[in-house]
Scaffold this active site. Structure first.
Site, PDB file in Angstrom:
ATOM      1  N   GLU A  30      39.586  16.789  34.425  1.00  0.00           N
ATOM      2  CA  GLU A  30      40.593  16.880  35.480  1.00  0.00           C
ATOM      3  C   GLU A  30      40.723  18.325  35.925  1.00  0.00           C
ATOM      4  O   GLU A  30      40.130  19.230  35.340  1.00  0.00           O
ATOM      5  CB  GLU A  30      41.945  16.354  34.989  1.00  0.00           C
ATOM      6  CG  GLU A  30      42.491  17.077  33.768  1.00  0.00           C
ATOM      7  CD  GLU A  30      43.773  16.439  33.239  1.00  0.00           C
ATOM      8  OE1 GLU A  30      44.322  15.554  33.895  1.00  0.00           O
ATOM      9  OE2 GLU A  30      44.205  16.849  32.147  1.00  0.00           O
ATOM     10  N   ARG A  85      56.184   7.731  30.452  1.00  0.00           N
ATOM     11  CA  ARG A  85      55.231   8.746  29.995  1.00  0.00           C
ATOM     12  C   ARG A  85      55.914   9.778  29.114  1.00  0.00           C
ATOM     13  O   ARG A  85      55.363  10.220  28.100  1.00  0.00           O
ATOM     14  CB  ARG A  85      54.551   9.420  31.194  1.00  0.00           C
ATOM     15  CG  ARG A  85      53.437  10.372  30.794  1.00  0.00           C
ATOM     16  CD  ARG A  85      52.647  10.840  31.993  1.00  0.00           C
ATOM     17  NE  ARG A  85      53.438  11.661  32.900  1.00  0.00           N
ATOM     18  CZ  ARG A  85      52.984  12.154  34.055  1.00  0.00           C
ATOM     19  NH1 ARG A  85      51.735  11.877  34.439  1.00  0.00           N
ATOM     20  NH2 ARG A  85      53.746  12.886  34.832  1.00  0.00           N
ATOM     21  N   LYS A 145      51.942  15.420  28.510  1.00  0.00           N
ATOM     22  CA  LYS A 145      52.335  16.536  29.372  1.00  0.00           C
ATOM     23  C   LYS A 145      53.083  17.564  28.521  1.00  0.00           C
ATOM     24  O   LYS A 145      54.290  17.812  28.693  1.00  0.00           O
ATOM     25  CB  LYS A 145      53.191  16.032  30.531  1.00  0.00           C
ATOM     26  CG  LYS A 145      53.082  16.893  31.785  1.00  0.00           C
ATOM     27  CD  LYS A 145      53.667  16.176  32.981  1.00  0.00           C
ATOM     28  CE  LYS A 145      53.626  17.040  34.236  1.00  0.00           C
ATOM     29  NZ  LYS A 145      52.267  17.281  34.719  1.00  0.00           N
TER      30      LYS A 145
END
Length: 398
Positions: free
Chosen positions: A263, A126, A228
């Site tokens: 989310e 990721r 992120k």
């Protein structure tokens, strides 16, 4: 581009020497591995109030691991140094343009007495995806895993006793060069620091009280909500502060239509309906959480529990009409939700955590703490195992 050219034997030798086991370099790998028959993992540091820890920087008495890279060149060898301040020029790209990403990983002390990392390969992949999105040189998977393993070994006494928390690792990658102008940095820094942590919403916390947020969006189509990135989280601060002032634990963001759930501020969202169907938003604009992926895989193997899964759009009405809900994330683990409210409606769940949430909490923690066999290959022992990538980010088909 790798941290340092260390093969399996070299890594075992380093781990062995750290605990006073010094096999000869002439011994083959299996002979070195056998030297660990008397190996003892470092004990938890005495006198630490593990039970009082929430999710925060609980100590600065730790070691951090770092590596640097000049654009177009290889990453440097990893260095270990005490946790402390960094030196950056005011023109550093991270400070001016926010070119930076981070990860979150946990190391656990298990029921077998081992210390293990949970699915760090997923975080490595990721971070690589995020680096390419932000035009930074990806940290090679082996370097990433070696750096995380080294960070655990150097801070092993900060891994809490089994069942009393975890050692949280925070890998950072950012543009550290002084490059005024809207462009990628010329220099990059990769750091892994650690902190022992407990429950995400604080010690003794029960279910989370969540507020549905329509005024601001956490992510957007064709945006970078799936990365992120450091800038994705500061925008949550004001909404979180207002929600907490109203008695909520955090917020649940809706999409740009104001109808479907994206989310929570730092977690993926799940809810369960009366037919024991688990609903969670599909990937695309949201973060592909490692815990989220773990839950999806576990549900597929819990057919005997009569639990089903729906990965797709989840409306706020589905959440408000559900029988239980929970949040997932490396920091949050599986956190049950006690209450969800919008401006017009609210629901307080009769049981927190609900029966399905309890099943999933136990299934996940049993693997992390080695109460059951790790048939998924999710655990990596930073003292013994070679660091190489496994895992991928394919979205399951149901």
């Amino acid at each position: 581009m790798r941290c340092f050219a260390r093969n399996t034997e070299e890594m075992l030798l380093r781990a062995a020497s750290k605990v006073g086991v010094l096999p000869s370099r002439r011994r083959p790998v299996d002979a070195v591995a056998r030297c660990f028959s008397g190996f003892a993992y470092p004990e938890p540091r005495p006198g630490v109030p593990w039970a009082k820890f929430g999710f925060s920087l609980t100590t600065r008495e730790t070691q951090m691991v770092s590596s640097t890279c000049v654009s177009g060149q290889m990453w440097s060898e990893c260095q270990v140094e005490p946790y402390g301040t960094l030196t950056l020029e005011p023109a550093a790209t991270i400070l001016n343009y926010g070119q930076g990403i981070f990860e979150g990983i946990k190391a656990y002390r298990t029921s077998k007495g081992r210390i293990v990392l949970f699915r760090p390969q997923k975080n490595a992949l990721r971070m690589g995806d995020g680096a390419r999105r932000m035009l930074m040189p990806p940290v090679p998977t082996q370097l990433f895993l070696e750096a995380c393993s080294l960070a655990v070994r150097e801070n092993a006494d900060w891994v809490p006793p089994c069942g009393q928390g975890a050692l949280y690792l925070r890998p950072l990658l950012f543009g550290s060069g002084a490059d005024l102008g809207v462009k990628p940095s010329s220099h990059f820094t990769f750091i892994v620091y650690v902190s022992p942590v407990g429950q995400y919403f604080g010690p003794g916390s029960g279910g989370a009280r969540m507020q549905l947020c329509k005024d601001q969006q956490r992510a957007a189509p064709s945006g970078q909500g799936h990365v992120k990135a450091v800038g994705n989280y500061a925008q949550c601060f004001s909404v979180q502060r207002n929600a907490k002032a109203d008695g909520f634990s955090d917020v649940i963001y809706l999409d740009v239509t104001g109808e479907y759930i994206d989310e929570a501020a730092a977690s993926n969202f799940f809810c369960v309906d009366s037919n024991r169907v688990i609903h969670t938003p599909q990937l695309g604009s949201i973060l592909p959480g490692v815990t989220r992926d773990s839950i999806i895989q576990l549900v597929r193997r819990l057919k005997n529990e009569d639990i089903h899964l729906n990965v797709g759009k989840v409306s706020s009405q589905v959440a408000l009409n559900s029988t239980e809900a929970f949040l997932t994330g490396t920091g949050a683990g599986i956190t049950p939700v006690e209450h969800i409210a919008s401006e017009e409606e609210q629901v307080t769940f009769a049981e927190t955590p609900g029966p399905v949430t309890k099943i999933l909490q136990k299934a996940l923690s049993d693997i992390q703490l080695e109460r059951v066999q790790d048939t998924h290959g999710w655990l990596l022992d930073p003292f013994v195992e070679p660091a190489f990538g496994r895992d991928s980010y394919m979205e399951p088909t149901f």
